[in-house]
Design a protein around this motif. Structure first.
Motif, PDB file in Angstrom:
ATOM      1  N   GLY A  19      -3.433  -2.561  -2.458  1.00 52.69           N
ATOM      2  CA  GLY A  19      -3.719  -2.129  -1.096  1.00 52.69           C
ATOM      3  C   GLY A  19      -4.734  -1.018  -0.997  1.00 52.69           C
ATOM      4  N   ARG A  33       0.810  -1.221   0.000  1.00 48.03           N
ATOM      5  CA  ARG A  33       0.000   0.000   0.000  1.00 48.03           C
ATOM      6  C   ARG A  33       0.847   1.276   0.000  1.00 48.03           C
ATOM      7  NH1 ARG A  33      -4.993   2.225   1.066  1.00 48.03           N
ATOM      8  NH2 ARG A  33      -5.113   3.910   2.594  1.00 48.03           N
ATOM      9  N   SER A  56      -8.311   0.922  -0.606  1.00 44.04           N
ATOM     10  CA  SER A  56      -9.329   0.683   0.420  1.00 44.04           C
ATOM     11  C   SER A  56     -10.685   1.255   0.021  1.00 44.04           C
ATOM     12  CB  SER A  56      -8.889   1.323   1.737  1.00 44.04           C
ATOM     13  OG  SER A  56      -9.944   1.302   2.683  1.00 44.04           O
TER      14      SER A  56
END
Length: 604
Positions: A307, A262, A309
């Motif tokens: 990564g 991420r 979200s």
């Protein structure tokens, strides 16, 4: 300049209070006369980021990636908590945005790259240009067929594509080591795609390396400075933060607390935030901020492989296309003095609302085909009820990747879902179950019935899916290579340039020809308004030989029916049709032009 700002500030607060989605109920006589509702039109900037997740920026609760400039946008505007792109992923999302309607209305039921933009209604860019705006585009395009670049569908200017940095073997090795260190999988396969060419570093005119997002931000500032004394519409659609983010500079990454894979994405997002800061700074510098509507959004949900979200929701790009996080993304409207500051809007709204909203603030008559509404009265709290009671999602293109197929309906906190139209519906309560872990369809059959009925009614308004028309070959890129800007004005010069002359037409002809009978071909033209009236050359051909030719005149968007008598002496021979827009046709048949050309047909 000062008079323009003074007039805008004094008038804009009386506008957008009546607030219906279409201009008829907007503000009165000025609108009826086609004049701007604000006396001087507000500038419009659309920031459309690639693959930015719901949970990846500060206004939506992100803690590990600082986004102070996007935060400032939210503080001076309204955060939409239930915004959905009208379609996903990249290409259909942009198609819906640019046309102001569900992409399915023009036959795009999936990725469908190469699906033409419809020619019988204006694009957002064409509309804003006709409304008196200077129009510019920066970054990713991913729209239309191989003839429909930014300059042919309404943009006055497009940022040229600067040359990309070339990696040395040692640099590629160092990049691979960096990726492995931080947990990136399949590094060799990823780097193989590079072929020594960077995805996100460009070479500047003085030979230096620059992060592409920064370069795009500098071009955004340049556009604003050059058009500060006239109303402008800027569509800023950078490649960021599309994968791969693994080249993100450590100077950006170190400003975050993100970990593992991420961290690369986080660095790319920090750079996007910097460009928002550049925009706000240049608008403030020239006293334009209060007369500029800024909309910030993403084309689809987070890239889960990097990564990204969608917190608190589930889903996103790649492994999460069946959950709401693939289409529920960030969206912020900011327009000081008109849109309230520091508020949130929880009602359903969509990316096709942008066109409707921009159309109303422009003061130009609003097209009747739009699926969206003017969002400003909803954001002001002056319009009762939700912007949309229902939103629909339908990806059913049989030629698309199976994981992209999805059918869904949104209503209140409910999400009705199935993977294909033959599957059973599942129902989720996104308020109680944002991760969509429990199907509650059996407990709420009346909800399922209502949403199914609404979907069925909407489905009936759509055309049937058809394969994408064969792609037309093109000798030049849709967005030119080089530095600076490509301009539609430069292309005008009283005639359509030879290299572009075939780009403004499509040609439809019967698949059967009968000697001695009359045949009609249909020409659809999409001539940018700045090119004015142009000659349309339509030719009946036998190989390279001209059999018959007609020359007509046309401007703007529309259709022409052109009839030919098929000569009797061509029975048993092969004929086809060609069409071309431009002043002169002489000698051009010998050149490899991207003109519309039908397949040869044997005459009966």
């Amino acid at each position: 300049m000062k008079n323009r700002l003074k007039c805008a500030k004094s008038l804009k607060r009386v506008a957008l209070l009546c607030g219906a989605g279409i201009a008829a109920s907007f503000v009165p006589a000025a609108m009826a006369a086609g004049q701007g509702a604000f006396g001087n039109k507000p500038n419009v900037v659309l920031l459309f980021i690639d693959d930015l997740g719901y949970g990846d920026i500060g206004p939506y609760g992100c803690k590990d990636i600082p986004t102070p400039n996007i935060d400032k946008l939210a503080e001076t505007g309204v955060v939409c908590t239930s915004f959905h792109v009208a379609s996903a992923p990249c290409s259909p999302s942009r198609h819906a945005l640019m046309m102001g309607e569900y992409a399915q209305r023009s036959g795009k039921f999936g990725m469908a790259r190469g699906q033409p933009l419809p020619s019988d209604r204006p694009t957002m860019a064409q509309f804003m240009s006709d409304a008196g705006y200077a129009t510019g585009q920066i970054g990713k395009w991913d729209l239309g067929d191989s003839t429909q670049g930014p300059l042919s569908v309404g943009f006055d200017e497009t940022r040229k594509n600067a040359p990309m940095k070339k990696y040395s073997p040692d640099e590629l090795k160092a990049l691979e080591e960096r990726m492995v260190k931080h947990g990136v999988k399949n590094t060799k396969a990823l780097l193989k795609k590079y072929k020594q060419s960077s995805r996100f570093f460009v070479k500047t005119p003085d030979g230096k390396d620059q992060w592409l997002t920064d370069y795009d931000g500098d071009m955004m500032v340049d556009f604003v400075k050059r058009h500060k004394d006239e109303p402008f519409f800027l569509y800023f659609s950078p490649n960021a933060v599309h994968s791969p983010s693994m080249e993100a500079p450590e100077s950006y990454i170190n400003r975050t607390t993100a970990k593992g894979v991420r961290r690369f994405l986080a660095g790319a997002i920090v750079s996007v935030d910097d460009q928002v800061g550049k925009l706000l700074k240049v608008l403030d510098e020239y006293g334009l901020r209060e007369n500029t509507l800024i909309v910030f959004a993403s084309d689809n949900g987070a890239n889960l492989d990097e990564g990204g979200s969608s917190t608190p929701y589930a889903g996103g790009k790649h492994g999460g296309t069946q959950q709401v996080g693939w289409v529920r993304v960030p969206c912020i409207y900011s327009y000081p003095g008109v849109i309230p500051a520091g508020k949130r809007y929880d009602g359903l709204n969509s990316s096709f609302d942008f066109f409707s909203t921009f159309a109303v603030v422009s003061g130009h008559p609003v097209p009747g085909n739009l699926d969206g509404v003017n969002m400003i009265p909803h954001l002001q709290g002056k319009k009762t009820g939700v912007a949309h009671e229902f939103l629909f999602q339908l990806n059913c293109d049989p030629s698309d990747m199976a994981h992209r197929n999805v059918v869904a309906v949104r209503w209140k906190d409910w999400r009705l879902y199935r993977k294909s139209e033959t599957d059973q519906w599942q129902l989720f309560d996104l308020n109680a179950d944002p991760k969509e872990t429990k199907d509650v369809s059996d407990a709420h059959p009346e909800v399922v019935k209502r949403m199914d009925e609404e979907f069925g009614n909407w489905r009936k308004t759509l055309p049937e899916w058809k394969p994408i028309p064969p792609r037309k070959k093109r000798d030049t890129p849709l967005i030119p290579q080089g530095y600076g800007w490509a301009s539609a004005k430069e292309q005008a010069s009283g005639r359509v340039p030879a290299k572009e002359a075939g780009n403004y037409l499509t040609l439809e002809a019967p698949k059967q020809l009968v000697a001695g009978s009359t045949v009609t071909v249909k020409i659809t033209h999409r001539i940018p308004s700045k090119l004015g009236e142009q000659k349309i050359h339509v030719t009946l051909k036998s190989g390279q030989k001209k059999v018959k030719r007609q020359v007509l005149k046309a401007k703007g968007t529309g259709t022409l029916d052109v009839s030919f008598l098929v000569p009797k002496e061509y029975a048993g021979k092969s004929l086809n049709f060609a069409a071309f827009a431009g002043e002169e046709y002489k000698q051009r048949l010998q050149k490899p032009l991207p003109q519309p050309l039908t397949e040869p047909v044997i005459v009966k």
